[in-house]
Design a protein around this motif. Structure first.
Motif, PDB file in Angstrom:
ATOM      1  N   ASP A 291       8.673  48.551  15.723  1.00  6.11           N
ATOM      2  CA  ASP A 291       8.547  47.175  15.237  1.00  6.11           C
ATOM      3  C   ASP A 291       7.447  47.135  14.183  1.00  6.11           C
ATOM      4  OD1 ASP A 291       8.738  44.490  14.913  1.00  6.11           O
ATOM      5  OD2 ASP A 291       7.978  43.939  16.898  1.00  6.11           O
ATOM      6  N   ARG A 292       7.847  46.984  12.959  1.00  6.14           N
ATOM      7  CA  ARG A 292       6.865  46.986  11.871  1.00  6.14           C
ATOM      8  C   ARG A 292       7.252  45.948  10.823  1.00  6.14           C
ATOM      9  NH1 ARG A 292      10.042  51.577  11.534  1.00  6.14           N
ATOM     10  NH2 ARG A 292      11.210  51.860   9.570  1.00  6.14           N
ATOM     11  N   PRO A 293       6.274  45.470  10.066  1.00  8.42           N
ATOM     12  CA  PRO A 293       6.570  44.471   9.036  1.00  8.42           C
ATOM     13  C   PRO A 293       7.571  45.015   8.008  1.00  8.42           C
ATOM     14  CG  PRO A 293       4.203  44.594   9.421  1.00  8.42           C
ATOM     15  CD  PRO A 293       4.825  45.747  10.155  1.00  8.42           C
ATOM     16  N   GLY A 294       8.431  44.168   7.546  1.00  6.66           N
ATOM     17  CA  GLY A 294       9.386  44.551   6.505  1.00  6.66           C
ATOM     18  C   GLY A 294      10.635  45.232   7.025  1.00  6.66           C
ATOM     19  N   LEU A 295      10.749  45.369   8.370  1.00  9.83           N
ATOM     20  CA  LEU A 295      11.892  46.078   8.937  1.00  9.83           C
ATOM     21  C   LEU A 295      13.216  45.416   8.539  1.00  9.83           C
ATOM     22  CD1 LEU A 295      13.258  48.119  10.858  1.00  9.83           C
ATOM     23  CD2 LEU A 295      12.799  46.500  12.727  1.00  9.83           C
ATOM     24  N   LEU A 296      13.284  44.107   8.728  1.00 11.59           N
ATOM     25  CA  LEU A 296      14.521  43.412   8.449  1.00 11.59           C
ATOM     26  C   LEU A 296      14.911  43.537   6.980  1.00 11.59           C
ATOM     27  CD1 LEU A 296      16.784  41.697   9.603  1.00 11.59           C
ATOM     28  CD2 LEU A 296      15.391  39.662   9.176  1.00 11.59           C
ATOM     29  N   GLY A 297      13.894  43.478   6.108  1.00 10.10           N
ATOM     30  CA  GLY A 297      14.171  43.615   4.679  1.00 10.10           C
ATOM     31  C   GLY A 297      14.740  44.984   4.343  1.00 10.10           C
ATOM     32  N   LYS A 298      14.181  46.034   4.984  1.00 11.22           N
ATOM     33  CA  LYS A 298      14.675  47.385   4.723  1.00 11.22           C
ATOM     34  C   LYS A 298      16.128  47.550   5.190  1.00 11.22           C
ATOM     35  CE  LYS A 298      10.129  49.595   4.947  1.00 11.22           C
ATOM     36  NZ  LYS A 298       9.250  50.551   5.677  1.00 11.22           N
ATOM     37  N   VAL A 299      16.416  47.010   6.384  1.00 13.62           N
ATOM     38  CA  VAL A 299      17.789  47.101   6.897  1.00 13.62           C
ATOM     39  C   VAL A 299      18.750  46.336   5.996  1.00 13.62           C
ATOM     40  CG1 VAL A 299      19.305  46.467   8.805  1.00 13.62           C
ATOM     41  CG2 VAL A 299      17.053  47.439   9.279  1.00 13.62           C
ATOM     42  N   ALA A 300      18.329  45.136   5.574  1.00 17.64           N
ATOM     43  CA  ALA A 300      19.184  44.329   4.705  1.00 17.64           C
ATOM     44  C   ALA A 300      19.437  45.028   3.380  1.00 17.64           C
ATOM     45  CB  ALA A 300      18.547  42.961   4.476  1.00 17.64           C
ATOM     46  N   SER A 301      18.416  45.653   2.844  1.00 21.90           N
ATOM     47  CA  SER A 301      18.571  46.361   1.570  1.00 21.90           C
ATOM     48  C   SER A 301      19.530  47.539   1.715  1.00 21.90           C
ATOM     49  CB  SER A 301      17.208  46.858   1.069  1.00 21.90           C
ATOM     50  OG  SER A 301      16.366  45.765   0.774  1.00 21.90           O
ATOM     51  N   LEU A 302      19.374  48.282   2.815  1.00 20.89           N
ATOM     52  CA  LEU A 302      20.245  49.433   3.036  1.00 20.89           C
ATOM     53  C   LEU A 302      21.702  48.985   3.167  1.00 20.89           C
ATOM     54  CD1 LEU A 302      19.502  52.419   5.378  1.00 20.89           C
ATOM     55  CD2 LEU A 302      21.758  51.392   5.321  1.00 20.89           C
ATOM     56  N   LEU A 303      21.912  47.923   3.935  1.00 22.23           N
ATOM     57  CA  LEU A 303      23.273  47.431   4.115  1.00 22.23           C
ATOM     58  C   LEU A 303      23.847  46.902   2.803  1.00 22.23           C
ATOM     59  CD1 LEU A 303      22.875  45.598   7.557  1.00 22.23           C
ATOM     60  CD2 LEU A 303      24.097  47.738   7.110  1.00 22.23           C
ATOM     61  N   GLY A 304      22.997  46.267   2.012  1.00 25.19           N
ATOM     62  CA  GLY A 304      23.441  45.783   0.709  1.00 25.19           C
ATOM     63  C   GLY A 304      23.847  46.925  -0.205  1.00 25.19           C
ATOM     64  N   GLU A 305      23.080  47.997  -0.177  1.00 25.45           N
ATOM     65  CA  GLU A 305      23.412  49.166  -0.993  1.00 25.45           C
ATOM     66  C   GLU A 305      24.748  49.774  -0.573  1.00 25.45           C
ATOM     67  OE1 GLU A 305      20.141  51.739  -0.367  1.00 25.45           O
ATOM     68  OE2 GLU A 305      18.693  50.497  -1.495  1.00 25.45           O
ATOM     69  N   GLN A 306      25.060  49.656   0.711  1.00 22.62           N
ATOM     70  CA  GLN A 306      26.317  50.203   1.223  1.00 22.62           C
ATOM     71  C   GLN A 306      27.506  49.256   1.029  1.00 22.62           C
ATOM     72  OE1 GLN A 306      26.857  53.307   2.524  1.00 22.62           O
ATOM     73  NE2 GLN A 306      24.767  53.712   1.790  1.00 22.62           N
ATOM     74  N   GLY A 307      27.225  48.053   0.493  1.00 25.59           N
ATOM     75  CA  GLY A 307      28.308  47.096   0.241  1.00 25.59           C
ATOM     76  C   GLY A 307      28.745  46.321   1.458  1.00 25.59           C
ATOM     77  N   ALA A 308      27.876  46.241   2.498  1.00 21.93           N
ATOM     78  CA  ALA A 308      28.205  45.486   3.701  1.00 21.93           C
ATOM     79  C   ALA A 308      27.675  44.065   3.589  1.00 21.93           C
ATOM     80  CB  ALA A 308      27.606  46.163   4.931  1.00 21.93           C
ATOM     81  N   ASN A 309      28.426  43.114   4.126  1.00 18.99           N
ATOM     82  CA  ASN A 309      28.023  41.715   4.122  1.00 18.99           C
ATOM     83  C   ASN A 309      27.510  41.355   5.503  1.00 18.99           C
ATOM     84  OD1 ASN A 309      27.745  39.007   3.280  1.00 18.99           O
ATOM     85  ND2 ASN A 309      29.749  38.494   4.148  1.00 18.99           N
TER      86      ASN A 309
ATOM     87  N   HIS B  84      34.704  52.689   5.685  1.00 17.83           N
ATOM     88  CA  HIS B  84      33.477  52.052   5.205  1.00 17.83           C
ATOM     89  C   HIS B  84      32.488  51.850   6.348  1.00 17.83           C
ATOM     90  CE1 HIS B  84      31.534  48.406   2.966  1.00 17.83           C
ATOM     91  NE2 HIS B  84      30.866  49.524   2.744  1.00 17.83           N
ATOM     92  N   SER B  85      32.972  51.440   7.521  1.00 18.39           N
ATOM     93  CA  SER B  85      32.097  51.254   8.687  1.00 18.39           C
ATOM     94  C   SER B  85      31.424  52.567   9.081  1.00 18.39           C
ATOM     95  CB  SER B  85      32.903  50.706   9.865  1.00 18.39           C
ATOM     96  OG  SER B  85      33.459  49.446   9.550  1.00 18.39           O
ATOM     97  N   ALA B  86      32.206  53.653   9.039  1.00 15.95           N
ATOM     98  CA  ALA B  86      31.643  54.962   9.380  1.00 15.95           C
ATOM     99  C   ALA B  86      30.560  55.372   8.388  1.00 15.95           C
ATOM    100  CB  ALA B  86      32.748  56.007   9.418  1.00 15.95           C
ATOM    101  N   ALA B  87      30.781  55.076   7.106  1.00 15.07           N
ATOM    102  CA  ALA B  87      29.786  55.414   6.083  1.00 15.07           C
ATOM    103  C   ALA B  87      28.502  54.610   6.286  1.00 15.07           C
ATOM    104  CB  ALA B  87      30.363  55.142   4.691  1.00 15.07           C
TER     105      ALA B  87
END
Length: 419
Positions: A337-355, A386-389
């Motif tokens: 649990d660290r600051p910015g976690l949600l932002g990092k996950v959101a960015s990664l998912l965005g890069e992968q094209g997930a909504n 796509h889900s597997a990726a």
């Protein structure tokens, strides 16, 4: 046909003339995307385009137009889970005939309210059609009303048979008709009509697996009957006395379809044919999805016999099918649990094209370290690959993902690991 059936092809032809101008001659529409899905050449008879969105209008109109003046003044009574109710109520008002409808207490609200909106007196009674029928007969006797049976009536059966009459006029090359089976009125009428016009045509009936009434009657079987089904329009425990001989003589097979296949068929009609189908209306397509090889290369006529489906139920089905196709998936991530976690996950998912559709934090689970956190993320994807990726990318980033069932979107209270 030498069997002494209660209706003849001449009765169906007379019904066709009688109901002309009162019900819609619905189109028989080629369905190329359903054809691709099943491997057959599929044509769909869109009875969901009738004024009350089901085929029931044909039998109701034919019956009502055969009443004499005294019967019209006394009025009619019917029992129905919905579509027969709406059809009788709608056309009774058109013809100036008082109508009372007895419906099971479990009938979807949309069908109850639609029936009332057509001017009928609605009586809710019992859990099943059998109990509703008993109440309807009591009221018919007490109030001297004409009982309009939803299926076990020659005039109703003949009216329903006009569907196959129209289908084979529009396309004489049809090889198979797949017809939903409840009490048997739809199948009986159409079997008589179809076999008269084309003796070689194959007729296949479809029942919900929870209500194998005709299957039991014809095969001398004893499969359990009952339970909540998406196809409530064909959830009939007792087959018609007049319909059974016709079905047993003219129908080549009865197919039982599970709830998962019915859901898939409703979804396919909506997403591929751009048409609303209630569970019973989609039963024929469900049979094709269950055994596509059986129909491959053949020209098949489907009866989309009704489109009265609750919009909330339709929405749930659409989401459930997206989950089955891995187009909506949920991951549980366990990490520090660290600051910015949600932002990092959101960015990664965005890069992968997930909504991202839904996010839920969990800090108090005992199987998570005191300084750790779980993050449940539900996302929309383009499918399984796509889900597997996306899962691989999360794992490579150290989030240790595993799949869970989407809680809010799936309507479940608890997430479960795995799929």
């Amino acid at each position: 046909m030498s069997e002494p059936f209660t209706i003849t092809p001449a009765d169906v032809e007379a019904a066709a003339r009688r109901i002309e101008g009162h019900v819609l001659r619905t189109p028989l529409v080629p369905a190329p995307r359903l054809s691709d899905l099943t491997g057959a050449t599929v044509l769909v008879k869109h009875e969901n385009m009738q004024a009350t969105a089901s085929f029931k209008e044909r039998g109701a109109v034919n019956k009502l137009l055969t009443l004499d003046e005294d019967e019209r003044e006394r009025g009619v009574i019917a029992m129905s889970a919905g579509n027969h109710a709406q059809a009788v109520a709608y056309h009774a008002r058109r013809f100036g005939i008082p109508a009372t409808i007895v419906m099971p207490e479990t009938t979807p609200l949309v069908k109850v309210e639609n029936t009332r909106s057509h001017g009928a007196r609605v009586v809710l009674h019992g859990e099943t059609l059998y109990e509703s029928a008993q109440k309807a007969r009591e009221l018919a006797a007490a109030e001297e009303l004409v009982f309009v049976h939803p299926y076990d009536d020659p005039a109703v059966m003949a009216g329903q048979g006009t569907i196959a009459h129209e289908m084979l006029e529009d396309d004489p090359d049809l090889e198979v008709l797949i017809v939903p089976l409840g009490g048997g009125g739809l199948m009986a009428g159409n079997a008589v009509a179809a076999k008269a016009l084309k003796p070689s045509i194959e007729l296949i009936g479809v029942e919900a697996a929870l209500y194998p009434s005709f299957f039991n009657a014809i095969n001398a079987d004893d499969l359990p009957v009952g339970g909540p089904t998406l196809a409530e329009g064909i959830a009939v425990k007792t087959v018609g006395v007049q319909t059974l001989p016709i079905v047993s003589s003219l129908v080549s097979d009865i197919v039982l379809v599970g709830e998962d296949m019915i859901e898939r068929a409703v979804y396919a009609y909506a997403s591929l044919q751009h048409s609303l189908a209630e569970g019973a209306g989609a039963a024929g397509l469900a049979a094709m999805l269950k055994e596509p090889g059986r129909y491959a290369g053949r020209k098949v006529g489907l009866l989309l016999c009704g489109g009265n489906i609750d919009t909330r139920l339709l929405a749930a089905i659409m989401v459930r099918e997206l989950e089955r196709e891995d187009r909506i998936v949920a991951f549980r991530l366990t990490t520090a649990d660290r600051p910015g976690l949600l932002g990092k996950v959101a960015s990664l998912l965005g890069e992968q094209g997930a909504n991202i559709l839904e996010v839920s934090h969990g800090r108090l689970f005992l199987d998570v370290p005191a300084k750790g956190v779980t993050l449940d993320v539900t996302v929309e994807t383009r499918g399984s690959a796509h889900s597997a990726a996306i899962e691989a990318a999360l794992r490579e980033s150290g989030f240790a993902p595993h799949r869970v069932l989407p809680r809010g979107l799936a309507g479940r209270d608890l997430a479960e690991p795995g799929r």
